[in-house]
Scaffold this motif. Sequence first.
Motif, PDB file in Angstrom:
ATOM      1  N   PHE A  67      -2.661 -23.896   6.196  1.00 39.83           N
ATOM      2  CA  PHE A  67      -2.150 -22.584   5.825  1.00 39.83           C
ATOM      3  C   PHE A  67      -2.894 -21.511   6.602  1.00 39.83           C
ATOM      4  O   PHE A  67      -4.103 -21.573   6.760  1.00 39.83           O
ATOM      5  CB  PHE A  67      -2.331 -22.347   4.315  1.00 39.83           C
ATOM      6  CG  PHE A  67      -1.646 -23.383   3.470  1.00 39.83           C
ATOM      7  CD1 PHE A  67      -0.301 -23.268   3.164  1.00 39.83           C
ATOM      8  CD2 PHE A  67      -2.344 -24.475   2.986  1.00 39.83           C
ATOM      9  CE1 PHE A  67       0.331 -24.222   2.385  1.00 39.83           C
ATOM     10  CE2 PHE A  67      -1.733 -25.437   2.211  1.00 39.83           C
ATOM     11  CZ  PHE A  67      -0.381 -25.315   1.911  1.00 39.83           C
ATOM     12  N   HIS A  69      -2.828 -17.092   7.269  1.00 41.19           N
ATOM     13  CA  HIS A  69      -2.267 -15.786   6.929  1.00 41.19           C
ATOM     14  C   HIS A  69      -1.445 -15.284   8.119  1.00 41.19           C
ATOM     15  O   HIS A  69      -1.906 -15.359   9.261  1.00 41.19           O
ATOM     16  CB  HIS A  69      -3.392 -14.803   6.612  1.00 41.19           C
ATOM     17  CG  HIS A  69      -2.929 -13.562   5.938  1.00 41.19           C
ATOM     18  ND1 HIS A  69      -2.286 -12.550   6.600  1.00 41.19           N
ATOM     19  CD2 HIS A  69      -3.007 -13.185   4.641  1.00 41.19           C
ATOM     20  CE1 HIS A  69      -2.001 -11.585   5.752  1.00 41.19           C
ATOM     21  NE2 HIS A  69      -2.430 -11.940   4.554  1.00 41.19           N
ATOM     22  N   PRO A  70      -0.244 -14.788   7.894  1.00 38.92           N
ATOM     23  CA  PRO A  70       0.618 -14.379   9.005  1.00 38.92           C
ATOM     24  C   PRO A  70       0.120 -13.168   9.785  1.00 38.92           C
ATOM     25  O   PRO A  70       0.444 -13.014  10.964  1.00 38.92           O
ATOM     26  CB  PRO A  70       1.964 -14.085   8.345  1.00 38.92           C
ATOM     27  CG  PRO A  70       1.652 -13.837   6.913  1.00 38.92           C
ATOM     28  CD  PRO A  70       0.415 -14.624   6.607  1.00 38.92           C
ATOM     29  N   GLU A  71      -0.677 -12.315   9.157  1.00 38.66           N
ATOM     30  CA  GLU A  71      -1.139 -11.105   9.826  1.00 38.66           C
ATOM     31  C   GLU A  71      -2.603 -11.174  10.229  1.00 38.66           C
ATOM     32  O   GLU A  71      -3.036 -10.442  11.118  1.00 38.66           O
ATOM     33  CB  GLU A  71      -0.916  -9.899   8.903  1.00 38.66           C
ATOM     34  CG  GLU A  71       0.555  -9.662   8.595  1.00 38.66           C
ATOM     35  CD  GLU A  71       0.741  -8.721   7.429  1.00 38.66           C
ATOM     36  OE1 GLU A  71      -0.264  -8.188   6.912  1.00 38.66           O
ATOM     37  OE2 GLU A  71       1.897  -8.528   7.027  1.00 38.66           O
ATOM     38  N   TRP A  90      -1.705 -13.743  -2.351  1.00 34.20           N
ATOM     39  CA  TRP A  90      -0.374 -13.932  -1.758  1.00 34.20           C
ATOM     40  C   TRP A  90       0.599 -14.453  -2.817  1.00 34.20           C
ATOM     41  O   TRP A  90       1.718 -13.950  -2.939  1.00 34.20           O
ATOM     42  CB  TRP A  90      -0.507 -14.925  -0.594  1.00 34.20           C
ATOM     43  CG  TRP A  90       0.768 -15.236   0.128  1.00 34.20           C
ATOM     44  CD1 TRP A  90       1.661 -16.212  -0.179  1.00 34.20           C
ATOM     45  CD2 TRP A  90       1.289 -14.576   1.273  1.00 34.20           C
ATOM     46  NE1 TRP A  90       2.703 -16.205   0.713  1.00 34.20           N
ATOM     47  CE2 TRP A  90       2.495 -15.207   1.618  1.00 34.20           C
ATOM     48  CE3 TRP A  90       0.842 -13.517   2.050  1.00 34.20           C
ATOM     49  CZ2 TRP A  90       3.263 -14.817   2.709  1.00 34.20           C
ATOM     50  CZ3 TRP A  90       1.604 -13.137   3.133  1.00 34.20           C
ATOM     51  CH2 TRP A  90       2.800 -13.775   3.457  1.00 34.20           C
ATOM     52  N   LYS A  95       4.978 -14.010  -3.309  1.00 35.52           N
ATOM     53  CA  LYS A  95       5.397 -14.572  -2.036  1.00 35.52           C
ATOM     54  C   LYS A  95       5.276 -16.087  -2.051  1.00 35.52           C
ATOM     55  O   LYS A  95       4.453 -16.657  -2.774  1.00 35.52           O
ATOM     56  CB  LYS A  95       4.555 -13.990  -0.894  1.00 35.52           C
ATOM     57  CG  LYS A  95       4.733 -12.485  -0.743  1.00 35.52           C
ATOM     58  CD  LYS A  95       3.815 -11.952   0.315  1.00 35.52           C
ATOM     59  CE  LYS A  95       3.945 -10.421   0.397  1.00 35.52           C
ATOM     60  NZ  LYS A  95       2.927  -9.848   1.247  1.00 35.52           N
ATOM     61  N   ASP A  96       6.091 -16.752  -1.270  1.00 32.87           N
ATOM     62  CA  ASP A  96       6.136 -18.209  -1.210  1.00 32.87           C
ATOM     63  C   ASP A  96       5.040 -18.752  -0.307  1.00 32.87           C
ATOM     64  O   ASP A  96       4.862 -18.279   0.825  1.00 32.87           O
ATOM     65  CB  ASP A  96       7.518 -18.648  -0.698  1.00 32.87           C
ATOM     66  CG  ASP A  96       7.727 -20.138  -0.781  1.00 32.87           C
ATOM     67  OD1 ASP A  96       6.916 -20.827  -1.416  1.00 32.87           O
ATOM     68  OD2 ASP A  96       8.711 -20.614  -0.199  1.00 32.87           O
ATOM     69  N   ASP A  98       5.003 -21.444   1.295  1.00 31.16           N
ATOM     70  CA  ASP A  98       5.561 -22.077   2.492  1.00 31.16           C
ATOM     71  C   ASP A  98       5.567 -21.143   3.697  1.00 31.16           C
ATOM     72  O   ASP A  98       5.571 -21.608   4.839  1.00 31.16           O
ATOM     73  CB  ASP A  98       6.974 -22.601   2.221  1.00 31.16           C
ATOM     74  CG  ASP A  98       6.950 -23.846   1.351  1.00 31.16           C
ATOM     75  OD1 ASP A  98       5.953 -24.606   1.431  1.00 31.16           O
ATOM     76  OD2 ASP A  98       7.903 -24.071   0.585  1.00 31.16           O
ATOM     77  N   ARG A  99       5.541 -19.842   3.456  1.00 34.75           N
ATOM     78  CA  ARG A  99       5.475 -18.888   4.572  1.00 34.75           C
ATOM     79  C   ARG A  99       4.114 -18.911   5.253  1.00 34.75           C
ATOM     80  O   ARG A  99       3.972 -18.444   6.385  1.00 34.75           O
ATOM     81  CB  ARG A  99       5.779 -17.471   4.081  1.00 34.75           C
ATOM     82  CG  ARG A  99       7.253 -17.315   3.687  1.00 34.75           C
ATOM     83  CD  ARG A  99       7.619 -15.908   3.322  1.00 34.75           C
ATOM     84  NE  ARG A  99       7.246 -14.930   4.333  1.00 34.75           N
ATOM     85  CZ  ARG A  99       6.997 -13.651   4.085  1.00 34.75           C
ATOM     86  NH1 ARG A  99       7.086 -13.200   2.853  1.00 34.75           N
ATOM     87  NH2 ARG A  99       6.663 -12.839   5.035  1.00 34.75           N
ATOM     88  N   LEU A 100       3.101 -19.486   4.578  1.00 35.41           N
ATOM     89  CA  LEU A 100       1.760 -19.576   5.149  1.00 35.41           C
ATOM     90  C   LEU A 100       1.537 -20.902   5.857  1.00 35.41           C
ATOM     91  O   LEU A 100       0.587 -21.061   6.610  1.00 35.41           O
ATOM     92  CB  LEU A 100       0.707 -19.449   4.030  1.00 35.41           C
ATOM     93  CG  LEU A 100       0.702 -18.167   3.222  1.00 35.41           C
ATOM     94  CD1 LEU A 100      -0.326 -18.251   2.114  1.00 35.41           C
ATOM     95  CD2 LEU A 100       0.421 -16.982   4.121  1.00 35.41           C
ATOM     96  N   ARG A 101       2.423 -21.850   5.624  1.00 37.03           N
ATOM     97  CA  ARG A 101       2.241 -23.194   6.180  1.00 37.03           C
ATOM     98  C   ARG A 101       2.291 -23.188   7.699  1.00 37.03           C
ATOM     99  O   ARG A 101       3.134 -22.547   8.299  1.00 37.03           O
ATOM    100  CB  ARG A 101       3.332 -24.125   5.618  1.00 37.03           C
ATOM    101  CG  ARG A 101       2.960 -25.578   5.643  1.00 37.03           C
ATOM    102  CD  ARG A 101       3.970 -26.417   4.887  1.00 37.03           C
ATOM    103  NE  ARG A 101       4.029 -26.142   3.448  1.00 37.03           N
ATOM    104  CZ  ARG A 101       3.203 -26.672   2.544  1.00 37.03           C
ATOM    105  NH1 ARG A 101       2.249 -27.474   2.940  1.00 37.03           N
ATOM    106  NH2 ARG A 101       3.342 -26.390   1.283  1.00 37.03           N
TER     107      ARG A 101
END
Length: 102
Positions: A67, A69-71, A90, A95-96, A98-101
């Motif tokens: 995992f 973090h997107p930012e 998060w 928020k899901d 799975d968006r961090l996977r």
Amino acid sequence: MNLSEMSGSDLRTLQDKVGLELIQREQQHVAAARDEILAIAKNAGIALQDIIEAKPSAEKKTVATKFRHPEQAELQWTGRGRQPLWVRDWLVSGKDIDRLRV
């Protein structure tokens, strides 16, 4: 010894002598260390070859990041152990994960 009063030739000769002395002292230091290591191994009843070939009993294995973090790419988690605060925040924000996977 005043170096500023010495000729270039004398300075080079001195430089060579210093270099040789440093090499000799390093060799003496290595020999003394080797003798000390051999004595320790002998007193412990261990062959030096066994020490050289020994592997650490518990090698640490790295675990892949699962995992991120997107930012903030430096925020990573392997998915093992407790969730870091940034993962909890998060999820609490709805928020899901799975968006961090990765």
